[in-house]
Scaffold this motif. Sequence first.
Motif, short mmCIF file in Angstrom:
data_model
loop_
_atom_site.label_atom_id
_atom_site.label_comp_id
_atom_site.label_asym_id
_atom_site.label_seq_id
_atom_site.Cartn_x
_atom_site.Cartn_y
_atom_site.Cartn_z
N ALA A 1 47.32 68.38 70.06
CA ALA A 1 48.40 67.52 70.15
C ALA A 1 48.54 67.33 68.93
O ALA A 1 47.91 66.58 67.93
CB ALA A 1 48.36 66.46 71.02
N LYS A 2 50.11 67.51 68.20
CA LYS A 2 50.32 67.15 66.84
C LYS A 2 50.27 65.51 66.50
O LYS A 2 51.22 65.01 67.23
CB LYS A 2 51.71 67.82 66.43
N ILE A 3 49.92 65.40 65.25
CA ILE A 3 50.35 64.00 64.97
C ILE A 3 51.92 64.38 64.08
O ILE A 3 51.92 65.22 63.33
CB ILE A 3 49.25 63.46 63.94
N ILE A 4 52.74 63.44 64.44
CA ILE A 4 53.89 63.78 63.81
C ILE A 4 54.61 62.55 62.85
O ILE A 4 55.57 62.63 62.19
CB ILE A 4 55.04 63.91 64.97
N GLY A 5 53.69 61.74 62.84
CA GLY A 5 54.11 60.66 61.81
C GLY A 5 53.26 59.33 62.10
O GLY A 5 52.43 59.28 62.79
N TYR A 6 53.65 58.33 60.86
CA TYR A 6 52.64 57.29 61.19
C TYR A 6 54.00 56.20 61.23
O TYR A 6 55.10 56.30 60.81
CB TYR A 6 52.12 56.79 59.69
N LEU A 7 53.63 54.98 62.04
CA LEU A 7 54.52 54.09 62.49
C LEU A 7 53.89 52.50 62.39
O LEU A 7 52.78 52.37 62.71
CB LEU A 7 54.87 54.33 63.86
N ARG A 8 54.52 51.55 61.48
CA ARG A 8 54.06 50.31 61.21
C ARG A 8 54.19 49.48 62.81
O ARG A 8 55.36 49.81 63.19
CB ARG A 8 54.71 49.53 60.27
#
Length: 70
Positions: free
Chosen positions: A55-62
Amino acid sequence: EVKRRIHKCTLMGAYGSRVFFAGNPEYPNTDWHSELDDPFYISDLGYTEIGVEGAKIIGYLRSGENHCPS
């Protein structure tokens, strides 16, 4: 080995004194991070496998009061 894996990452986020990397297509669910207070050093053990394999990590989120890297 770590350097090669980090160089293939397409995502980067900074939080405090740490830097986070993800998006390497060979390791889609792996998140690498620098050492606390040393953003220039990433240990061979400085990674976390997140979610299910493949499963891909697609970004970071605060999020919330204790912000995650973005």
